[in-house]
Design a protein around this motif. Sequence first.
Motif, PDB file in Angstrom:
ATOM      1  N   LEU A 228       0.819  -1.224   0.000  1.00 37.96           N
ATOM      2  CA  LEU A 228       0.000   0.000   0.000  1.00 37.96           C
ATOM      3  C   LEU A 228       0.851   1.272   0.000  1.00 37.96           C
ATOM      4  CD1 LEU A 228      -2.939  -1.061   2.360  1.00 37.96           C
ATOM      5  CD2 LEU A 228      -2.823  -1.139  -0.128  1.00 37.96           C
ATOM      6  N   CYS A 229       2.167   1.125   0.234  1.00 32.79           N
ATOM      7  CA  CYS A 229       3.069   2.292   0.150  1.00 32.79           C
ATOM      8  C   CYS A 229       3.498   2.552  -1.299  1.00 32.79           C
ATOM      9  CB  CYS A 229       4.337   2.059   0.973  1.00 32.79           C
ATOM     10  SG  CYS A 229       4.003   2.047   2.716  1.00 32.79           S
ATOM     11  N   ALA A 230       3.038   1.723  -2.231  1.00 41.89           N
ATOM     12  CA  ALA A 230       3.490   1.853  -3.622  1.00 41.89           C
ATOM     13  C   ALA A 230       2.992   3.142  -4.253  1.00 41.89           C
ATOM     14  CB  ALA A 230       2.983   0.660  -4.423  1.00 41.89           C
ATOM     15  N   GLU A 231       3.757   3.591  -5.269  1.00 37.86           N
ATOM     16  CA  GLU A 231       3.289   4.728  -6.066  1.00 37.86           C
ATOM     17  C   GLU A 231       2.400   4.240  -7.201  1.00 37.86           C
ATOM     18  OE1 GLU A 231       6.849   6.972  -7.237  1.00 37.86           O
ATOM     19  OE2 GLU A 231       7.630   6.531  -5.248  1.00 37.86           O
ATOM     20  N   GLU A 232       2.616   2.989  -7.592  1.00 35.02           N
ATOM     21  CA  GLU A 232       1.884   2.441  -8.742  1.00 35.02           C
ATOM     22  C   GLU A 232       1.784   0.932  -8.563  1.00 35.02           C
ATOM     23  OE1 GLU A 232       4.103   3.165 -12.332  1.00 35.02           O
ATOM     24  OE2 GLU A 232       2.647   2.103 -13.587  1.00 35.02           O
TER      25      GLU A 232
END
Length: 269
Positions: A228-232
């Motif tokens: 969930l910390c991803a940018e994409e």
Amino acid sequence: MVLINGCEQTTVPVADRAMQYGDGCFTTILVELGKPRLWPLHLQRLQKNVSALYITEPDWGALARLVHQRAASYSDKGVVKVLISRGVGGRGYSAIGCDDTQVVVSDFSWPQHYAQWQQQGIELGVSEQRLGLVPMLAGLKHLNRLEQVLLKRELECNGWQDAVVLDVNGHVMETTASNVFWRNGKIIYTPELDVSGVHGVMRAHVIELIAGTEYCLEFVKKTLEGLLCAEEIFITNALMALVPVTRIDGRDFPERTAISVLNKRLYSC
Ligand SMILES: C=C(O[C@@H]1C=C(C(=O)O)C=C[C@H]1N)C(=O)O
Ligand SMILES: Cc1ncc(COP(=O)(O)O)c(C=O)c1O
């Protein structure tokens, strides 16, 4: 149409080990303009799976001819599925003397909703059910897919398009029928899949495609919070190719930087 060992037929013996024990493997292939997409990777995975399960090898040349023949009947998009069963024989679980490998080739129309998913992306739920750790079978596309059957039911009960699936240790593995990738900066991550999950053909192809870009790839074991910390985020399978994920658990993922680069490379092949 369903072909069993090259002959049009729709029934298999009750004693077939695919029916008794899920003793076999399969692959599902996208057809575009009469050609099976990524056929060398599908064949490679079938060969690897047959070898890992100690199934007697079928005639790979005959299978390739059949797959190309069925694919040729689709002028636009279609689906060809290959299922390999150990066949009838053995006693109980023992497969001694069982070498009558059965090859089932069937074809279907392409699921049209994938066109919309590719364009608009999809929101993922988070499954409450967890995948078990099965190192003996990890990565294989074997026929025991009861976890996925139960996961699909959970999707349907919740009205989700698809869902992130974690293993019993809380590590992100895949979705119900696809692999998952995510990006932070110039690093693209994907789960390691050494104890669970399916080594997807499209996953393998995306891994190859990343190698020629500005991005680098890391195989990881991450919890949901890591994802969930991803940018994409995007998900992959052989039929839908790359699909952007727009939202999970109330968080939005509007970026499509890496998926755009990879799609350009995918569609120029
Ligand atoms: C379950 C099958 O194939 C998998 C599912 C899909 C899909 O639902 O789009 C695509 C490819 C495979 N990963 C099947 O029975 O064909
Ligand atoms: C559980 C699971 N993971 C991943 C995949 C993706 O595999 P592929 O890219 O070969 O379609 C599938 C497709 O069957 C699957 O069922």
